[in-house]
Design an enzyme around this catalytic site. Structure first.
Site, PDB file in Angstrom:
ATOM      1  N   GLY A  81       0.841  -1.212   0.000  1.00 20.00           N
ATOM      2  CA  GLY A  81       0.000   0.000   0.000  1.00 20.00           C
ATOM      3  C   GLY A  81       0.864   1.245   0.000  1.00 20.00           C
ATOM      4  O   GLY A  81       0.488   2.291   0.543  1.00 20.00           O
ATOM      5  N   TYR A  94     -15.689  -4.569   5.235  1.00 13.73           N
ATOM      6  CA  TYR A  94     -14.561  -3.800   5.775  1.00 13.73           C
ATOM      7  C   TYR A  94     -14.381  -4.107   7.260  1.00 13.73           C
ATOM      8  O   TYR A  94     -13.284  -4.461   7.710  1.00 13.73           O
ATOM      9  CB  TYR A  94     -14.792  -2.295   5.556  1.00 13.73           C
ATOM     10  N   GLY A 108      -4.950  -1.566   1.377  1.00 16.61           N
ATOM     11  CA  GLY A 108      -6.316  -1.779   1.838  1.00 16.61           C
ATOM     12  C   GLY A 108      -7.307  -1.013   0.995  1.00 16.61           C
ATOM     13  O   GLY A 108      -6.961  -0.032   0.339  1.00 16.61           O
ATOM     14  N   GLY A 126      -1.415   7.501   0.657  1.00 22.50           N
ATOM     15  CA  GLY A 126      -1.841   7.624   2.051  1.00 22.50           C
ATOM     16  C   GLY A 126      -0.794   7.259   3.088  1.00 22.50           C
ATOM     17  O   GLY A 126       0.366   7.678   3.009  1.00 22.50           O
TER      18      GLY A 126
END
Ligand code: NAD
Length: 283
Positions: free
Chosen positions: A8, A156, A70, A12
């Site tokens: 990831g 989630y 994610g 972010g």
């Protein structure tokens, strides 16, 4: 200086972790579906296998790993499956493949991204959590699809509860703690990243997110979260094992102040004593 794998990494909090580790002089192998050293789709078994192997081809020893890849809840027919595959299997399968390389380092550290949705989202179906822990995504989806449009939200929550429980169960075993690997999770609240921005783009979602209790107020900052992760990868975190660290502006405490810590109930004393007996000190 160490060698770390970060998933990831293109956006972010994962990107912020990579930036800080590299600024500190570490070597980082990045993994993402785009703009990474190892480009792979963690939503497929083949993509996960290839990502795990390509990282090992680049480093036989890993001082640590951060599993930040994610997907957040968003509309879409296939979204619940993607969430289950990336958020849960995308962490577990990579870590299992990397475990020997982590064990080969001195006191390796792993940080997995959980979420405060684990404790603040009501009515996440336990059956879906159990199915994920059994690695049975179709079985989890059978339950999740009963929730219709809400399936991605519950997927989630279920994926993050499952990954947190997996971390806590595995962290204390011979394979992880016994091999000198510190396995922990971080549970952020609402952090202003592209994932949250995507949710804020839908007016109804934005209203719901802004109404959600955050005692400190506002949203968290990706750079600050990355500093917590880098701390959890440092020597200062040698004694941290099987913890889920909430960094969420107080939402978890707002909803669950009395749930944890709490005394071991009398009905659990039998299994508690059995656990005492089963324990063998790590040499
Ligand atoms: P982000 O969207 O900015 O970054 C997520 C990264 O995951 C992206 O670079 C994306 O390309 C990658 N990714 C998504 N699907 C992938 C796939 N199939 N294969 C490979 N890579 C893939 O999100 P973020 O907010 O930085 O989230 C990081 C982690 O923190 C996630 O696990 C998320 O669930 C968790 N989290 C985020 C928040 C929040 O409010 N932002 C809150 C709690 C937990």
């Amino acid at each position: 200086m160490g060698t770390y794998a970060v998933t990831g990494s293109a956006s972010g909090m994962g990107a912020a972790v990579v930036q800080q580790l590299r600024a500190d002089g570490h070597t980082v192998i990045t993994v993402d579906i785009k703009e990474a050293d190892v480009v792979a789709d963690l939503a497929t078994a083949g993509g996960r296998r290839a990502a795990a192997q390509e990282v090992l081809d680049r480093a036989a020893v890993l001082d640590g790993a951060v599993l930040a890849a994610g997907l957040g809840p968003a509309p879409g027919r296939d979204r619940a499956r993607l969430i289950a595959e990336v958020n849960f299997l995308g962490a577990v399968e990579l870590l299992e493949a990397w475990r020997p390389a982590l064990a080969a380092a001195d006191k390796a550290k792993v940080v997995v991204f959980s979420s405060n949705s684990t404790t603040t989202m009501p009515m996440v179906p336990r059956r879906a959590v159990r199915a994920l822990l059994e690695r049975d995504v179709p079985k989890a989806l059978k339950t999740l699809r009963l929730f219709g449009k809400m399936a991605p939200s519950f997927a989630y929550g279920a994926s993050k509860i499952a990954i947190s429980q997996w971390v806590r169960r595995e962290a204390v075993t011979r394979e992880w703690a016994g091999a000198g690997i510190r396995l922990n999770a971080i549970a952020p609240g609402a952090i202003l990243t592209p994932l949250l921005e995507q949710q804020l783009a839908t007016p109804a979602e934005a209203k719901r997110i802004k109404a959600f209790p955050v005692p400190i107020g506002g949203f968290g900052d990706a750079g600050q979260l990355a500093r917590w992760v880098v701390f959890m990868l440092s020597d200062a975190a040698d004694f941290l094992c099987g913890s889920v660290l909430f960094v969420d502006g107080g939402s978890d405490a707002w909803f669950r102040a009395e749930d944890w810590p709490r005394p071991v109930p009398a009905r659990r004393i039998g299994s508690y004593l059995a656990q005492m007996k089963a324990y063998r000190a790590i040499p």
